[in-house]
Design an enzyme around this catalytic site. Structure first.
Site, short mmCIF file in Angstrom:
data_model
loop_
_atom_site.label_atom_id
_atom_site.label_comp_id
_atom_site.label_asym_id
_atom_site.label_seq_id
_atom_site.Cartn_x
_atom_site.Cartn_y
_atom_site.Cartn_z
N SER A 1 -25.77 -11.51 -81.26
CA SER A 1 -25.03 -12.71 -81.97
C SER A 1 -24.06 -12.92 -79.56
O SER A 1 -24.77 -13.01 -79.30
CB SER A 1 -23.76 -12.53 -82.60
OG SER A 1 -23.58 -13.81 -82.88
N ASP B 1 -29.08 -15.39 -86.55
CA ASP B 1 -27.43 -14.22 -86.13
C ASP B 1 -27.94 -12.42 -86.83
O ASP B 1 -28.36 -12.52 -87.81
CB ASP B 1 -26.29 -14.46 -86.25
CG ASP B 1 -25.17 -14.39 -85.59
OD1 ASP B 1 -25.23 -13.14 -85.93
OD2 ASP B 1 -24.57 -14.92 -85.09
#
Length: 302
Positions: A44, A158
């Site tokens: 991320s 993610d």
């Protein structure tokens, strides 16, 4: 005995939205104290900051992100209106590609791995080849906010969903130390900082209204309206932070790093990139506090 100038680091940069800007401060601390970052694993925002650093463009990115105003964050949101996510992400990725360059991971001067999540097969995907910003886009695909990213025929989201502090990609590194940065640390203070604190009402109103419209598309016409006490983004933000914090504790207990830096998960909201200077300073201070044992050469392992 090793000296600081010969101490190589595997740096693990965790997920956490705008809190990831604290990674910049950690990197500054390591460089100022003579450590060599030889490998980066991130997911991320950690994949984002780590990739830009590996490409040699951290200074340019830092100057750019420190100039961001609240209104700018809204302009980077290219709404998709797909049920898989609110934002396409093309606009921000194209902006960053223009800033950093269209870089291949194989050409980076240090080892780099971005971690994403194959949610259909419930497994991590380590991306260490191909276009840098494809890897970053896959790793930052926060559920609800970003649409998933198609990578080699796999739908990725993610990396923080499955592994917020991805230490495992560094296991085979020939480095002296592994340092991990967890952005899901214990809440700092009695009250958790929500989106209502430290974020402009204009940005909050925009996000809340757009996400409410997005969520409305899933509802049957007869479904009752949700409670107005808290907005959808606020709830999703807190839920995701809590989930990542729990997973991070479990992962770090099973695979501890040599040294560990922690940033409180309520340090700022997920999208408060307009607080860049504050987060960078916080990261530097966290590194100073946590890495005292390796600050001086005489304290390092032989």
């Amino acid at each position: 005995m090793k000296t600081r100038n010969h101490t190589s680091i595997s740096l693990v940069l965790g997920s956490g939205g705008a809190r990831g800007l604290a990674h910049i401060g950690v990197i500054h601390w390591l460089e100022q104290h003579g450590f060599k970052i030889a490998s980066i694993s991130g997911c991320s925002s950690g994949a984002l900051i780590g990739g830009i650093y590996a490409a040699g463009k951290l200074d340019e990115f830092e100057a750019w992100v420190q100039s961001i105003r609240t209104v700018d964050i809204v302009t980077f949101m290219d709404l998709s209106w797909k049920k898989s996510g609110l934002v396409k992400g093309d606009k921000i990725i194209n902006t960053l590609t223009n800033l950093v360059g269209d870089v291949m991971i194989e050409d980076l001067p240090i080892n780099y791995t971005a971690v994403a999540s194959d949610i259909n097969n419930e497994k991590e995907v380590w991306i260490n080849s191909g276009r840098l910003f494809d890897a970053i886009r896959a790793s930052i695909s926060l559920p609800l906010l970003f649409t998933p990213f198609q990578y080699k025929g796999i739908e990725l989201i993610d990396g923080g969903v499955l592994n917020p502090v991805p230490i495992a990609p560094t296991f085979n590194d020939a480095t002296d130390l592994t340092i991990a940065v967890n952005l899901g640390g214990k809440v700092n203070g009695k009250e958790r900082v929500t989106l209502n604190t430290g974020i402009s009402e204009a940005k909050k109103t925009f996000l809340s209204s757009k996400i409410a419209e997005f969520l409305e598309s899933f509802k049957e016409p007869s479904t009752a309206s949700p409670s107005k006490d808290r907005d959808a983004y606020d709830i999703a933000n807190q839920a995701f932070d809590a989930m990542q914090s729990t997973i991070a504790r479990q992962k770090l207990a099973a695979y501890p790093a040599d040294y560990f830096i922690e940033v409180a998960r309520n340090a700022c909201g997920m999208l408060e990139f307009d607080r860049a200077s504050e987060m960078i300073s916080l990261g530097y201070q966290a590194a100073e506090k946590s890495l005292q044992a390796i600050k001086n050469p005489e304290n390092q392992k032989a």
